[in-house]
Design a protein around this motif. Sequence first.
Motif, short mmCIF file in Angstrom:
data_model
loop_
_atom_site.label_atom_id
_atom_site.label_comp_id
_atom_site.label_asym_id
_atom_site.label_seq_id
_atom_site.Cartn_x
_atom_site.Cartn_y
_atom_site.Cartn_z
N TYR A 53 2.12 55.64 18.81
CA TYR A 53 1.20 54.50 18.89
C TYR A 53 1.60 53.49 17.83
CZ TYR A 53 -3.38 52.18 17.87
OH TYR A 53 -4.41 51.30 17.61
N PRO A 55 0.25 50.07 16.59
CA PRO A 55 -0.78 49.03 16.69
C PRO A 55 -0.23 47.66 16.31
CG PRO A 55 -1.12 50.37 14.73
CD PRO A 55 -0.01 51.02 15.49
N ARG A 95 -2.37 49.29 25.24
CA ARG A 95 -3.77 49.71 25.34
C ARG A 95 -4.47 49.60 24.00
NH1 ARG A 95 -5.01 56.00 25.57
NH2 ARG A 95 -6.83 55.16 24.48
N ASP A 96 -5.77 49.77 24.04
CA ASP A 96 -6.56 49.82 22.82
C ASP A 96 -6.45 51.21 22.22
OD1 ASP A 96 -8.32 48.97 20.84
OD2 ASP A 96 -10.08 49.61 21.96
N GLY A 97 -6.53 51.27 20.89
CA GLY A 97 -6.45 52.55 20.19
C GLY A 97 -7.31 52.53 18.96
N TYR A 99 -6.73 51.76 16.01
CA TYR A 99 -6.52 50.61 15.14
C TYR A 99 -6.27 49.33 15.95
CZ TYR A 99 -6.11 54.26 11.67
OH TYR A 99 -6.36 55.36 10.87
N GLY A 100 -6.87 49.28 17.12
CA GLY A 100 -6.77 48.08 17.96
C GLY A 100 -5.66 48.18 18.99
N ASP A 101 -5.40 47.06 19.67
CA ASP A 101 -4.38 47.02 20.70
C ASP A 101 -3.02 47.41 20.14
OD1 ASP A 101 -6.15 46.24 22.61
OD2 ASP A 101 -5.61 44.11 22.54
#
Length: 273
Positions: A53, A55, A95-97, A99-101
Amino acid sequence: MPASERIPAERLTLPLELLAHGELTVRGRIREASNAVLFCTVAQDGATADCVYKPVAGERPLWDFPEGNLARREVAAYEISEALGWRLIPPTVLRDGPYGDGMVQLWIEPDPEARLLALVDGDEAGDGWKAVGPAEVGDGRTALLVHADDTRLRRLAVLDAVINNGDRKGGHLLPAAGGRLYGIDHGVTFHVEDKLRTLLWGWAGEPLTAEALDALEGLRAALAEGGELAERLGRLLTPAEVEAVRARVAGLRAGGVHPEPSGEWPPIPWPPV
């Protein structure tokens, strides 16, 4: 299936669905990366996979790329890889996660026995290898940097030319189980100016294969205005960048050869590995 059973990447049939909609849990940070890169698991309906991921909030600003845009370029590179039909980039979504997109990509465990790069003495690459150029090895000595004369790497060299990859390092090559090869880290791509920097110069100036020309023709058709691929890229890149992709595809098809270094930009990224 037992709850939360981890499924190997090669057995996942719907990895995009899992990556896009599964519950994302951060497990740690990959500290060697210049931007924020988080190792995670993603889980949905009892299936679990490892992933990366990145961010947008953790991106380090670059003088020649728009701020907060690297994650979208990674997804755009995946879209181009899929359209070429070679599947050289692990499944990747935006996607969103926690800590954000950001960009979320399936984790690929590399094969530690695979050899794609080497340093050799002398001026010849040898059978099964392609020369890149001299490399310093310490104490004022140099050796010849070579990469494997491998169909998978040759496909990746074509993909890099299409997406204008400015950072194809050795550490971004992931040979995986089952003979698959993946490329990762495609944030520095799609610039409208020539930014191609790569270790895969071994085929520079050589004719493109018939397979590559067919794949480029399919990509050209998929990039037509109003098509699904063009619309998806339009949500990830600027109109000028999408048009530059079309121009690079047309140029490769018309020229029929692998690109050569322009001489206006360092041809190999630093550090190379």
